[in-house]
Design an enzyme around this catalytic site. Sequence first.
Site, PDB file in Angstrom:
ATOM      1  N   ALA A  40       0.844  -1.194   0.000  1.00  0.00           N
ATOM      2  CA  ALA A  40       0.000   0.000   0.000  1.00  0.00           C
ATOM      3  C   ALA A  40       0.881   1.246   0.000  1.00  0.00           C
ATOM      4  O   ALA A  40       1.466   1.600   1.025  1.00  0.00           O
ATOM      5  CB  ALA A  40      -0.924  -0.019   1.219  1.00  0.00           C
ATOM      6  N   THR A  73       0.092   4.023  -2.823  1.00  0.00           N
ATOM      7  CA  THR A  73      -0.706   5.092  -3.435  1.00  0.00           C
ATOM      8  C   THR A  73      -1.786   5.620  -2.492  1.00  0.00           C
ATOM      9  O   THR A  73      -2.414   4.861  -1.765  1.00  0.00           O
ATOM     10  CB  THR A  73      -1.373   4.548  -4.723  1.00  0.00           C
ATOM     11  OG1 THR A  73      -0.339   4.142  -5.608  1.00  0.00           O
ATOM     12  CG2 THR A  73      -2.218   5.607  -5.397  1.00  0.00           C
ATOM     13  N   GLY A 105      -4.918  11.224  -2.486  1.00  0.00           N
ATOM     14  CA  GLY A 105      -4.452  12.566  -2.845  1.00  0.00           C
ATOM     15  C   GLY A 105      -3.312  12.581  -3.850  1.00  0.00           C
ATOM     16  O   GLY A 105      -2.909  13.650  -4.308  1.00  0.00           O
ATOM     17  N   GLU A 151       8.773  -4.539  -9.800  1.00  0.00           N
ATOM     18  CA  GLU A 151       7.363  -4.429 -10.179  1.00  0.00           C
ATOM     19  C   GLU A 151       7.251  -3.981 -11.639  1.00  0.00           C
ATOM     20  O   GLU A 151       6.400  -4.455 -12.386  1.00  0.00           O
ATOM     21  CB  GLU A 151       6.630  -3.426  -9.267  1.00  0.00           C
ATOM     22  CG  GLU A 151       5.151  -3.309  -9.621  1.00  0.00           C
ATOM     23  CD  GLU A 151       4.358  -2.381  -8.699  1.00  0.00           C
ATOM     24  OE1 GLU A 151       4.981  -1.729  -7.841  1.00  0.00           O
ATOM     25  OE2 GLU A 151       3.122  -2.322  -8.844  1.00  0.00           O
ATOM     26  N   ARG A 152       8.147  -3.073 -12.040  1.00  0.00           N
ATOM     27  CA  ARG A 152       8.098  -2.571 -13.425  1.00  0.00           C
ATOM     28  C   ARG A 152       8.493  -3.668 -14.410  1.00  0.00           C
ATOM     29  O   ARG A 152       7.935  -3.756 -15.505  1.00  0.00           O
ATOM     30  CB  ARG A 152       8.978  -1.329 -13.557  1.00  0.00           C
ATOM     31  CG  ARG A 152       8.298  -0.140 -12.910  1.00  0.00           C
ATOM     32  CD  ARG A 152       9.157   1.048 -12.617  1.00  0.00           C
ATOM     33  NE  ARG A 152       8.372   1.954 -11.764  1.00  0.00           N
ATOM     34  CZ  ARG A 152       8.854   2.970 -11.072  1.00  0.00           C
ATOM     35  NH1 ARG A 152      10.146   3.250 -11.127  1.00  0.00           N
ATOM     36  NH2 ARG A 152       8.057   3.706 -10.328  1.00  0.00           N
ATOM     37  N   ARG A 191     -12.351 -16.575 -40.117  1.00  0.00           N
ATOM     38  CA  ARG A 191     -13.385 -15.598 -40.447  1.00  0.00           C
ATOM     39  C   ARG A 191     -13.249 -15.143 -41.897  1.00  0.00           C
ATOM     40  O   ARG A 191     -12.162 -14.803 -42.360  1.00  0.00           O
ATOM     41  CB  ARG A 191     -13.224 -14.401 -39.512  1.00  0.00           C
ATOM     42  CG  ARG A 191     -14.095 -13.221 -39.816  1.00  0.00           C
ATOM     43  CD  ARG A 191     -15.481 -13.389 -39.240  1.00  0.00           C
ATOM     44  NE  ARG A 191     -16.260 -12.171 -39.418  1.00  0.00           N
ATOM     45  CZ  ARG A 191     -17.571 -12.109 -39.215  1.00  0.00           C
ATOM     46  NH1 ARG A 191     -18.233 -13.191 -38.845  1.00  0.00           N
ATOM     47  NH2 ARG A 191     -18.219 -10.978 -39.388  1.00  0.00           N
ATOM     48  N   GLY A 238     -17.043  -6.372 -34.426  1.00  0.00           N
ATOM     49  CA  GLY A 238     -18.107  -6.386 -33.419  1.00  0.00           C
ATOM     50  C   GLY A 238     -17.893  -7.458 -32.369  1.00  0.00           C
ATOM     51  O   GLY A 238     -18.175  -7.250 -31.186  1.00  0.00           O
ATOM     52  N   THR A 283       3.467   5.487 -13.834  1.00  0.00           N
ATOM     53  CA  THR A 283       2.890   5.770 -15.158  1.00  0.00           C
ATOM     54  C   THR A 283       3.990   5.929 -16.202  1.00  0.00           C
ATOM     55  O   THR A 283       5.158   6.159 -15.876  1.00  0.00           O
ATOM     56  CB  THR A 283       2.077   7.081 -15.134  1.00  0.00           C
ATOM     57  OG1 THR A 283       2.988   8.149 -14.813  1.00  0.00           O
ATOM     58  CG2 THR A 283       0.966   7.034 -14.094  1.00  0.00           C
TER      59      THR A 283
END
Lengths: 379, 253
Positions: free
Chosen positions: A126, A128, A131, A243-244, A269, A341, A366
């Site tokens: 934990a 993040t 805010g 983690e990255r 298809r 679709g 990010t």
Amino acid sequence: MGFDRYFTDDHELIRRTARQWVAAEILPNVDEWEEAGTFPRDLYRRAAEIGILGVGYPAEYGGSPGDLFMQVVAWEEIARSGSGGLGASLGSLHIALPPILKFGTDEQKERFLPSVLSGERIAALAVTEPGGGSDVAGLSTTAVRYGDEYLVNGAKTFITSGCRADQYTVAVRTGGEGHSGISLLVIEAETPGFSRSEPLKKMGWWASDTAELFFDDCRVPRANLIGPENMGFIAIMENFQKERLQMSIVANITAELALQACLAYVTEREAFGRPLAGFQVLRHKLVDMATKVEVSREYTYRVAARMAEGEDQVTEVSMAKIFSTEASDFVTHEAVQIFGGYGYMREYLVERLYRDNRILSIGGGTTEIMKEIVAKRIL
Amino acid sequence: MRIAVCVKQIPDPATPYELDPDSHYVVRPNDQVLDDTDRYGVEVALQLAEATEGSVTLVSMSPSGNLQGIRQALAMGADKAVIVDDESLRGSDSLTTAKVLAGAIQREGFDLVIAGTESTDGYTGVVPQQVAELLDVPSLSFAKKVELAEDGAVRIERQTAAGYDVVQSAVPVLVTVTSGVVEPRYPTFKGIMQAKSKPVDTLGCGDVGVSPTTTQTIQAVEPVPAREAGEIVEDDGEGYAKIVAMLEQVKVI
């Protein structure tokens, strides 16, 4: 298979076991779990029994010791379930435990590692906050020392495994402003003053329980401080590197699954009286997709190999995350386009891959933050 | 109880096969996998060995390659492996294969031999019975359940078209098991690591007393003909009758 430079016979045997397990126990249920927004807790224990859950952790704590590529194999094969959420929740220990393993005392390791590595307890990270996510140095959850306890106040959000974790590795402010006032505390779910939200409703990663956490005069034993006080920022930043890499690996598999689905679909298809595979516009699109998958995978493996050697790969792994998630953005977008679709319908895998993929260029840092990291290092 | 399990390494069915243009034999890649149907025999053997404090020895005839297929079975928990790898055995027929396996099993000593009903790549389905004959023991085939009787005999439920027969034999005996007889365990991480230090004996033809003779050659290989278009039955309200008639004609109902 056959990336012989990176994967040995041992890796391939583990891969085979992981693949058999995913095929037998995850794939038949994955659509149901995705719709239900969860998966059985027992899956952690099953993954531990087989030795997939705790890959890369020492045997003395119940892990399956192995090198970084052993972890890569486990991440890849779980990602092949096609459920990003399941992989994220099952793998949340990989971001929650490393700081404890590296900076914790023997007593803390004994207390916080074995029951997670055996699949009995779930661990989450934990960092993040509502805010601000990217501004880790500016986090505002406070931990004030009173005798043998910290009194923690604040909130965390977007926490993977947040709803059902038993222990959280939490970034808190124990000192002054900025990165030099941050520490890591392990906070257990039953701690007085701790509460958590219902599962947050997300665009993708449906099978994953993501929650907001609340600390309201939450009393945490001082014995749960990981590493020295106010030295947490370094541990968090170090943790991000792996983690990255993990996010890059997941992006590559997400793209690969989407590509494979397309390659099968275009031969079946038909449009205007001939298979889709005969249209040059699609043939070239598929080549663009395949090229990105291939290049991204090879580059990510190279970064992993250098990380495994202990080289500083902060720049390179940031680049890998930028590149691999841009590749998977492109490939999953085009996959839905190729399916038309049907690609917009939930019963098709590419629809889920498209949704699950969207978080990969956001979570774990990010793309914009990755670019800032790289810019600082190359300018 | 000393249990020998016949297992086979085969090219991964998930990857395309390649045929040698001259001999028409399948080109054996270095990476081979445990024949999926053998996982059931290994599991049965492990369960019986656990119940009797016995041992499980894998017996195989195939090019060793990197032994990945054998290591999969060792990682499940088998104690050791004996593999007969001899260039002169390439293209062996089922009887030669049976002689080699029987020789290797005899060499190790056994109370019980377990095999699958047939291999996924060869499909002759006769090797286990030939092995039993060469070992001069009874053969209990198509077991869908295997258990030990009170007197130490082996009792099986033998799958038949109508149901199953209960068949029993004193040891030594050979049993073939069907897929699905048990839920095979996964080769776990720990098992895979432990398997690295388990003994794997590699033998030649001479070690098992077989001198192979070429009994068969493949003259030519033809590709499977493309599937012909099916017949479409227009449903004018009586479509079902036509379909029933067609199914009766091909004797599936």
